[in-house]
Design an enzyme around this catalytic site. Structure first.
Site, PDB file in Angstrom:
ATOM      1  N   ASP A 136       0.685  -1.368   0.109  1.00  0.00           N
ATOM      2  CA  ASP A 136       0.006  -0.077  -0.029  1.00  0.00           C
ATOM      3  C   ASP A 136       0.932   1.354  -0.056  1.00  0.00           C
ATOM      4  O   ASP A 136       2.053   1.151  -0.519  1.00  0.00           O
ATOM      5  CB  ASP A 136      -0.972  -0.145   1.130  1.00  0.00           C
ATOM      6  N   HIS A 141      -3.665   6.039   3.224  1.00  0.00           N
ATOM      7  CA  HIS A 141      -4.269   4.829   2.956  1.00  0.00           C
ATOM      8  C   HIS A 141      -3.782   3.619   3.774  1.00  0.00           C
ATOM      9  O   HIS A 141      -4.542   2.787   4.078  1.00  0.00           O
ATOM     10  CB  HIS A 141      -4.429   4.629   1.139  1.00  0.00           C
ATOM     11  N   SER A 193     -11.209  -1.462  -0.136  1.00  0.00           N
ATOM     12  CA  SER A 193     -10.081  -1.074   0.359  1.00  0.00           C
ATOM     13  C   SER A 193      -9.931  -1.481   2.009  1.00  0.00           C
ATOM     14  O   SER A 193      -8.866  -2.396   2.505  1.00  0.00           O
ATOM     15  CB  SER A 193      -9.300   0.103   0.578  1.00  0.00           C
TER      16      SER A 193
END
Length: 391
Positions: free
Chosen positions: A157, A186, A340
């Site tokens: 990520d 994120h 996600s």
């Protein structure tokens, strides 16, 4: 009362020549990045050296960015001109060439507190959901039979803020992506759902930061991260990989990486995507990968979640409290939505099973057989009606 601020994110020496290699990409692209792979009979080090020796002869000199060791037999090149690409096409040792393009990040929205809040004042409904059958049952509870101790969860990520007070066991693999973690939160959000102290699914697992993105991820950097994982994994390492980026393109290099990691005993989990459709999105669509869609607290598929026969299972993916990234890394949370954040629930459950002694070859089947079935009320036909469950 804490004021919430909604921030919307994007819902991510001389060699005999031969005829050009057929590629999906246009040859007219200039100064793009490519993954260049060699035929297996050619030595990686010697062939790479032969390629690099030609660079000074081009008007625009490419940069050798990475030499893959395990997932593919080749290299990543940056700033390749049409001239250099045409030359590469003609070399006898070339197997295939793939253009590196951007992937989509699968978070739909976040709600950030305007000030630090006490963890005790919040709870993650997703954890309550995955260990209750049926749901909801009065009261909040999350008491799985394991916590993932002894398992590595590799977060492919945008980076993890390792000094966050919700993380006690984070290590990093160097991928060459050097931008600040603060460019994008994120990875910290995904890591929190997987294994944060208060809000994580597998609280005892080790988080491994595999930074492949700044504001966006590319094919070559994702492949580099996967190669680093393949190098890191040994027979003594119990491995879960979670990827919350997607692409419509079936890259041979990434498919090869999935096969290598699967054969190494890694459980690979990926977000199904936030396009609200049943199209094939990769890497979730690969057979070696557990593809995860989102479900909300009302046992419904939210409109953004992808669905269809390639989505294996659904997990909580709306209004999930998780760790936020900030300068002090103290007492900061964020509420997130997207596939996600459904994927790391499944990654955490996979880590729990591995930690309890389930073999890597049986983890996928265990997750599917334990799942709550026929509970999603609005799932389109030709979809697997399964919600993640852990006892």
């Amino acid at each position: 009362m804490v004021t919430l601020k909604l921030v919307l994110l994007l819902c991510v020496g001389f060699v005999t020549a031969r005829p050009p290699v057929k590629r999906k990409e246009s040859k007219h692209e200039i100064q793009a990045d490519y993954i260049v792979t060699f035929k297996s009979e050619f030595d990686l080090t010697e062939t790479t050296s032969d390629v690099v020796k030609q660079f000074p002869h081009f008007k625009v000199i490419p940069k050798l960015q990475y030499v893959y060791e395990k997932v593919v037999h080749g290299i990543a090149l940056q700033g390749v001109s049409k001239e250099a690409l045409d030359w590469l096409d003609k070399q006898v040792y070339i197997d295939y060439i793939e253009k590196s393009e951007e992937w989509t990040q699968n978070s739909c929205s976040i709600s950030s507190p305007s000030e630090p809040i006490a963890y005790s004042n919040q709870f993650n409904w997703g954890l309550d959901r995955i260990d209750e059958q049926p749901y909801p049952i009065s009261g909040w509870d999350y008491t799985p039979s394991g916590d993932g101790t002894g398992v590595n969860i590799y977060i492919v990520d945008s980076g993890i803020q390792a000094d966050h007070d919700q993380f006690s066991n984070v290590v990093a693999l160097s991928t060459g992506v050097t931008c600040s973690n603060n460019d994008n939160h994120h990875g910290t959000w995904v890591a929190g759902v997987a294994a944060a102290t208060n809000f994580g699914t597998a609280k005892g697992a080790k988080l491994v930061d595999v930074k492949v993105a700044c504001a966006s991820a590319s094919t070559k950097d994702i492949a580099t991260g996967l190669d680093k994982i393949a190098i890191d994994v040994t027979s003594s390492v119990k491995c879960v990989v979670v990827i919350s980026y997607t692409t419509l393109t079936n890259y041979t290099s990434v498919e090869s990486a999935m096969t290598v990691l699967h054969n190494e005993g890694c459980i690979i989990v990926a977000a199904a995507g936030n396009q609200g459709e049943s199209a094939l999105y990769y890497p979730a669509a690969y057979s070696e990968v557990i593809s995860v869609g989102a479900v909300n607290a009302n046992n419904k598929k939210p409109c953004f979640s992808n669905y269809g026969p390639t989505v294996d299972i659904y997990a909580p993916g709306t209004n999930i409290w998780t760790t936020d990234q900030n300068s002090t890394a103290t007492n900061m949370l964020v509420k997130v939505t997207g596939t996600s954040f459904a994927a790391p629930f499944v990654a955490g459950v996979a880590a729990i099973h591995l930690g309890l002694g389930v073999s890597a070859s049986n983890v996928n089947a265990t997750i599917m057989s334990d799942a709550i079935t026929s509970a999603i009320s609005n799932l389109p036909s030709q979809s697997h009606n399964r919600i993640l469950y852990v006892d």
